[in-house]
Enzyme design. Structure first.
Site, short mmCIF file in Angstrom:
data_model
loop_
_atom_site.label_atom_id
_atom_site.label_comp_id
_atom_site.label_asym_id
_atom_site.label_seq_id
_atom_site.Cartn_x
_atom_site.Cartn_y
_atom_site.Cartn_z
N TYR A 87 -2.86 -0.79 10.13
CA TYR A 87 -2.88 -1.14 8.71
C TYR A 87 -1.58 -0.75 8.03
CZ TYR A 87 -4.09 -1.20 3.78
OH TYR A 87 -4.09 -1.44 2.43
N SER A 112 0.85 -1.20 0.00
CA SER A 112 0.00 0.00 0.00
C SER A 112 0.88 1.24 0.00
CB SER A 112 -0.90 0.01 1.23
OG SER A 112 -1.45 1.30 1.45
#
Length: 263
Positions: free
Chosen positions: A153, A140
């Site tokens: 995350y 990400s």
């Protein structure tokens, strides 16, 4: 291979980025192993792809947040005949560190970190033995950012980046390709699941899943080990890695830096 076709195993295949990978790989002649939690969605997708392209699309319903689900996918990889593994499954459970739900954090880490690690390990072992294969691990763009509420995350995707880069070092000379894919904001239901909405992002920051996947597969052809699809110049990544190497060179010495020697 089946009937001379390579076979790709895609996790999180029932929607979003995973579904786009499945569609593109089917169109380029890959048989598929489709992995996700919902069997009904997998069945629909497998039927659509088989009808549209003639490929074989087997389904493997599995919850990668559970030991049993991970074990089932590992067993399928170990069974053989898998030429590509796309570790796409993952999601975001967000919250400030002082307010994190420990159970939600642990469940997310089981999918984003532990499942990816075990599937990567199984794929590496099988592919190194075969002398060929491709692994794509999806990280990400948040690995480059520190955003309040995103520690869990973001850290999980930093793990994916670090783990994959170590895999790349170990894959040298084995015939196995390992790609680190670093998406930005992608127009999928990922954001709704995480409690956000795609409408909250400026349109110029949002990429279509199909465009992301095309870039990833093109990067394989170009032999780019790191794919950041919207990065205009790959030399920016090279500079990032070079700065990292400079820090690494000096992070373990026999004495502290001069600035710590007070007057």
């Amino acid at each position: 291979m089946t009937n001379g076709r390579p076979r790709a195993l895609v996790t999180g295949a029932s929607a979003g980025i995973g579904k786009s990978y499945a569609e593109h790989l089917a169109r380029t002649g890959h048989d598929l192993v489709l992995v996700a939690r919902r069997a009904d969605r997998l069945e629909d997708l497998a039927r659509e792809l088989a009808d549209a392209t003639g490929v074989e699309a087997e389904i493997l319903p599995a919850d990668l947040g559970s030991d049993a689900g991970v074990a089932a996918v590992v067993a399928r990889i170990e069974q053989g005949g898998v030429d590509m593994v796309v570790n796409n499954a993952g999601y975001a459970s967000r919250g400030r560190v002082a307010e994190l739900d420990p159970d939600a954090l642990e469940t997310m880490l089981r999918v984003n970190v532990l499942a990816l690690s075990r599937l990567s390990a199984a794929a590496m072992k099988s592919m190194i033995a075969a002398g060929r294969g491709t692994i794509i691990n999806v990280s990400s763009g948040t690995v480059f950012m520190q955003i309040p509420g995103n520690a869990g995350y973001g850290a999980s995707k930093n793990y994916v980046m670090a783990f994959t880069r170590h895999m790349q070092a170990e894959a040298e000379g084995t015939g196995v390709r390992v790609q680190l894919l670093v998406p930005g904001v992608i127009a999928t239901d990922f954001h709704e699941v995480a409690g956000n909405a795609i409408e909250n992002f400026p349109p110029e920051r949002v990429m279509r899943a199909d465009d992301l996947v095309v870039a990833s597969l093109r990067a394989l052809e170009m032999e780019e080990p790191v794919c950041i699809p919207s990065l205009p110049d790959i030399r920016d990544w090279d500079n990032y890695a070079a700065a990292e190497a400079l820090v690494a060179k000096n992070c373990s010495r026999d004495r502290t830096a001069p600035r710590y020697h007070g007057a």
